[in-house]
Design a protein around this motif. Structure first.
Motif, PDB file in Angstrom:
ATOM      1  N   GLN A 166       0.840  -1.195   0.000  1.00  0.00           N
ATOM      2  CA  GLN A 166       0.000   0.000   0.000  1.00  0.00           C
ATOM      3  C   GLN A 166       0.874   1.244   0.000  1.00  0.00           C
ATOM      4  N   LYS A 184      -3.748   5.337  -1.617  1.00  0.00           N
ATOM      5  CA  LYS A 184      -4.245   4.283  -2.495  1.00  0.00           C
ATOM      6  C   LYS A 184      -4.684   3.075  -1.673  1.00  0.00           C
ATOM      7  N   GLU A 185      -5.509   2.248  -2.316  1.00  0.00           N
ATOM      8  CA  GLU A 185      -5.962   1.044  -1.642  1.00  0.00           C
ATOM      9  C   GLU A 185      -4.841   0.017  -1.560  1.00  0.00           C
ATOM     10  N   GLU A 210      -3.058  -3.229  -2.272  1.00  0.00           N
ATOM     11  CA  GLU A 210      -3.154  -4.056  -3.459  1.00  0.00           C
ATOM     12  C   GLU A 210      -2.470  -5.399  -3.277  1.00  0.00           C
ATOM     13  N   ALA A 247       0.526 -10.895  -8.733  1.00  0.00           N
ATOM     14  CA  ALA A 247       0.028  -9.772  -9.512  1.00  0.00           C
ATOM     15  C   ALA A 247       0.882  -9.635 -10.770  1.00  0.00           C
TER      16      ALA A 247
END
Length: 126
Positions: free
Chosen positions: A39, A43-44, A46, A61
């Motif tokens: 993080q 922002k969120e 991730e 990811a």
């Protein structure tokens, strides 16, 4: 109750490597699905990587695929994140997460994890 403690963060130049560790308490660590998230401010959180009980179930990811590797040592109750070829955009606070899972499955959404570490800062300079 499970406690997770991350370590291994720090400052590294672009192209360098770091290995994060996450030590977990609890007698049933081998039945926990584990994950790494990151993080940045504003922002969120991730998803980065996840691993099931066994070595065959991992997921990454797209942004880290081929550069990061998640592994676990059930004898040491520890999960690792080996980060190679680091980029400035990898700069973030990295968190490990755990959930007691009845199946050897991958979990990659924040809402499905029950336990979180305090986070460790990774800063990649250009």
């Amino acid at each position: 109750q499970v406690q997770l403690v991350e370590s291994g963060g720090g400052l590294v130049q672009a192209g360098g490597s770091l290995r994060l560790s996450c030590a977990a308490s609890g007698r049933t660590f081998s039945r926990y699905a584990m994950g790494w998230f990151r993080q940045v401010p504003g922002k969120e959180r991730e998803f980065v990587a996840a691993r099931g009980w066994s070595g065959g179930s991992t997921y990454y990811a797209d942004s880290v695929k081929g550069r990061f590797t998640i592994s676990r040592d059930n004898a040491k109750n520890t999960v690792y994140l080996q980060m190679n070829s680091l980029k400035p955009e990898d700069t973030a606070v990295y968190y490990c997460a755990a959930v007691d899972s009845p199946y050897d499955t991958i979990v990659f959404t924040t809402s499905e994890y029950d336990y979180w570490g305090q986070g460790t800062q990774v800063t990649v300079s250009s």
